[in-house]
Scaffold this active site. Structure first.
Site, PDB file in Angstrom:
ATOM      1  N   GLU A   1       0.876  -1.161   0.000  1.00  0.00           N
ATOM      2  CA  GLU A   1       0.000   0.000   0.000  1.00  0.00           C
ATOM      3  C   GLU A   1       0.920   1.219   0.000  1.00  0.00           C
ATOM      4  O   GLU A   1       1.840   1.299   0.825  1.00  0.00           O
ATOM      5  CB  GLU A   1      -0.881   0.049   1.256  1.00  0.00           C
ATOM      6  CG  GLU A   1      -1.833   1.244   1.201  1.00  0.00           C
ATOM      7  CD  GLU A   1      -2.613   1.500   2.495  1.00  0.00           C
ATOM      8  OE1 GLU A   1      -2.272   0.915   3.536  1.00  0.00           O
ATOM      9  OE2 GLU A   1      -3.567   2.301   2.440  1.00  0.00           O
TER      10      GLU A   1
ATOM     11  N   LYS B   1       4.640   0.568  10.482  1.00  0.00           N
ATOM     12  CA  LYS B   1       4.596   1.818   9.724  1.00  0.00           C
ATOM     13  C   LYS B   1       4.190   2.984  10.617  1.00  0.00           C
ATOM     14  O   LYS B   1       4.666   4.096  10.452  1.00  0.00           O
ATOM     15  CB  LYS B   1       3.586   1.701   8.580  1.00  0.00           C
ATOM     16  CG  LYS B   1       4.117   0.963   7.366  1.00  0.00           C
ATOM     17  CD  LYS B   1       3.113   1.064   6.227  1.00  0.00           C
ATOM     18  CE  LYS B   1       3.579   0.279   5.011  1.00  0.00           C
ATOM     19  NZ  LYS B   1       2.586   0.322   3.920  1.00  0.00           N
TER      20      LYS B   1
ATOM     21  N   ARG C   1       5.685 -12.459   9.492  1.00  0.00           N
ATOM     22  CA  ARG C   1       6.394 -11.228   9.161  1.00  0.00           C
ATOM     23  C   ARG C   1       7.707 -11.160   9.934  1.00  0.00           C
ATOM     24  O   ARG C   1       7.899 -11.838  10.941  1.00  0.00           O
ATOM     25  CB  ARG C   1       5.529 -10.021   9.466  1.00  0.00           C
ATOM     26  CG  ARG C   1       5.249  -9.869  10.953  1.00  0.00           C
ATOM     27  CD  ARG C   1       4.400  -8.644  11.294  1.00  0.00           C
ATOM     28  NE  ARG C   1       4.388  -7.637  10.283  1.00  0.00           N
ATOM     29  CZ  ARG C   1       3.274  -7.080   9.796  1.00  0.00           C
ATOM     30  NH1 ARG C   1       2.099  -7.476  10.233  1.00  0.00           N
ATOM     31  NH2 ARG C   1       3.329  -6.145   8.893  1.00  0.00           N
TER      32      ARG C   1
END
Length: 566
Positions: free
Chosen positions: A46, A281, A271
């Site tokens: 994204e 983020k 992850r």
RNA sequence: UGGGGCGUAGCCAAGUGGUAAGGCAGCGGCCUUUGGAGCCGCCACUCGUAGGUUCGAAUCCUGCCGCCCCAGCCA
């Protein structure tokens, strides 16, 4: 470039073991059973932030796996939320992937490319009675959703007619309704134990300007609706994502099955987490916005742009991705693994150079005034093809302050009063005197004599001396600044609400007045060197001719420091 | 008290019924004109745990324990 499935992992062993992981096993089965004939993956960021080392793991996984199976990997921006996304990010993301060495060729896509198609798909679902327009607001939807242990309740709008849904959905698109007033929802099962299946929202009304579609749309698809269908449209066979989407897989499957379109297989992996840093983020954004770092590419950031500026190589990051493997177990990788990958790459390719970060003057009393010798130095002992260079030697030198001690402890191999040490590529010297600043008592100058017979390469130079130190000729040296970076956080796991309290206040030390060998004057931005005995450094982008600035990429392994510590 | 996952060394991770790879870290030693690099050796009688099946189990079965994720009109 190479055949498949056996590309270099552990370079140092000379082995190229086939990469094995559970994803490749799944792919092997799918290929064998004929479920799919090729491997087609995608990397779907994204564009709402900069890529970090965790994304690098995913990029290496997606591009690397596809390549090894002679398939391809798309780059697709998951740009379904105009409120958070920006072209700045789509540009940086492309730059980072390219820098890592991966190529999406002509397969650059955006979820927004499919907005029209997605709308058509939604109409199909409405016509099948599998989607409906809901007038409940966000709060009411939450209340109807139930909880983890209690089933949800049907929305009173759940059983509108197909005609009414079609009409309302069309009017949502036309902008007849305000933000948040209506949604399109999949009609699945409000009592499902999987909350994702409790009539998930497919579209929300958002009168926002999108960075690519502008004001064409005021309804935007949700992730679950956009992602799988985008995968399907692109013919993605294996849609690799992180663990938190495991619960979404039934929904992913439900959509493609209802639509009866190409059915990709979603596979989830754990992850990446790294010690001594943060990866979310949100937190990275906060570090930037609150100026704890200088920006997204601050060399202390775990962002790809930060690592790049720090001096990391793409190869070191790919080696890292290979070494850590892929699995479904939550894990935290010790940052030393990353650093070791870096050292192992840089060791083979970085030119050696002498640089003195904390200079102290050293005068060789018996060396002729005004004489200069050009000594030969090896550029890289690991790679003969990198050749040699000449470095000037003269009566007055600079050496590292740390390389002299007036009262040395045992096992100190460097210079001290009366002791001998080798000057790298030059002569063996003996310390004969110490000059101190009368006011401060600090050491101002060291006096030595040199053994004229011990010039590097001569028979007498073979003499055993405990230590070898680096130096730079005072009259020839070039001034430089060094930015000495350390880990951003003081603790391995900066978790919790007060994570910022463990920020390392000493993560950046700016050292001015460094003295480096003359050849470095010509160094260009991003050039990487090994400062002998100190570490790997690269030229920062702030560097100017006449104002050299180096970033410390990583130290050398330092057994003395280890002994010293205890 | 719902659902989905995961537990192999300090940290990762192979292993897929035949007797625990590899890497990082750590610890010894060799070598060295970088206290770099390199080299050698050590580092899990045991795979979360308790049972069961089997000649044989990290691998199969059952129970238990622990950890992670899910109640955005974020992705």
């Amino acid at each position: 470039m190479e055949d498949n499935k056996s590309q270099g992992t552990e370079q140092e062993t000379g082995q190229t073991p086939e990469k094995r992981n559970f994803i490749r096993e799944i792919i092997d089965e799918d290929l064998k059973s004929g479920k799919y004939e090729t491997v087609h993956t995608r990397f779907p960021p994204e564009p709402n932030g900069y890529l970090h080392i965790g994304h690098a793991k995913s990029i290496c996984l997606n591009f690397g796996t596809a390549k090894d199976y002679k398939g391809v990997c798309n780059l697709r921006f998951d740009d379904t939320n105009p409120a958070k996304e920006d072209v700045e990010y789509v540009e940086s993301i492309q730059e980072d992937i390219t820098w890592l060495g991966f190529d999406w060729e002509n397969r650059l896509f955006y979820a927004s490319d499919y907005f029209e198609k997605l709308f058509e798909y939604a109409v199909i679902l409405i016509k099948k009675g599998k989607a409906y327009v809901d007038d409940l607001d966000a709060d009411e939807i939450r209340q109807h959703r139930g909880t983890l242990t209690e089933p949800g309740k049907d929305s009173p709008y759940r059983n509108r007619s197909v005609e009414e849904n079609l009409d309302l959905f069309e009017r949502m698109r036309k902008g007849e309704f305000p933000d948040g007033s209506k949604t399109l929802r999949a009609k699945i099962d409000m009592s499902s134990p999987n909350i994702n299946m409790r009539d998930p929202v497919m579209y929300r009304i958002l009168h926002a300007t999108h960075h690519r579609t502008g004001d064409k749309w005021c309804i935007y698809p949700m992730y679950d609706w956009a992602h799988g269908q985008s995968d399907s449209i692109e013919g993605i066979t294996h849609s690799i994502c992180t663990l938190e989407f495991e619960d979404h897989r039934p929904l992913y499957n439900w959509f493609v099955e209802q639509l009866q379109i190409f059915h990709p297989r979603q596979i989830e992996f754990a992850r990446l987490n790294l010690t001594y840093t943060v990866m979310s983020k949100r937190r990275l954004l906060q570090l930037v916005q609150e100026k704890h770092v200088s920006g997204w590419d601050d060399p202390r950031m775990p962002t790809i742009s930060g690592l790049r500026r720090r001096g990391y190589t793409p190869e070191s990051i790919k080696l890292f991705a290979d070494r850590i493997g892929v699995s479904k177990a939550d894990s935290v990788i010790d940052v030393s693994v990353l650093e070791d990958c870096l050292r192992s790459d840089l060791n083979k390719r970085a030119q050696r150079v002498m640089a003195v970060l904390h200079p102290v003057k050293l005068v060789i009393e018996n060396y002729p005034e005004g004489q200069v010798e050009e000594l030969e130095a090896v550029n890289n002992p690991e790679d003969e093809s990198m050749g040699t260079r000449k470095i000037p030697f003269s009566k007055v030198l600079y050496i590292e302050r740390d390389d002299f001690m007036e009262n040395p402890p045992k096992k100190y191999f460097r210079l001290s009063p009366g002791a001998e040490v080798r000057l790298r590529y030059a002569y063996i010297i003996k310390c004969t005197g110490v000059v101190k600043d009368p006011k401060t008592g600090d050491i101002a100058e060291l006096h030595c004599t040199y053994d004229t017979e011990t010039k590097s390469g001569s028979p007498a130079s073979q003499r055993k001396v405990k230590g070898t130190i680096h130096w730079v000729s005072a009259q020839h040296a070039v001034d430089a600044e060094a930015r000495v970076y350390d880990r951003l956080f003081n603790v391995p796991d900066p978790g919790g609400d007060n994570w910022k309290e463990s920020l390392n206040p000493a993560s950046l030390e700016v050292v001015k007045g460094c003295k480096v060998e003359p050849g470095l004057a010509a160094a260009k931005v991003q050039d990487r060197f090994q400062f002998e005995r100190l570490g790997y450094y690269c030229v920062d982008r702030d560097s100017q001719p006449g104002n050299l600035i180096f970033n410390r990429t990583v130290t050398l392994r330092d057994t003395w420091a280890k002994i010293n510590k205890g």
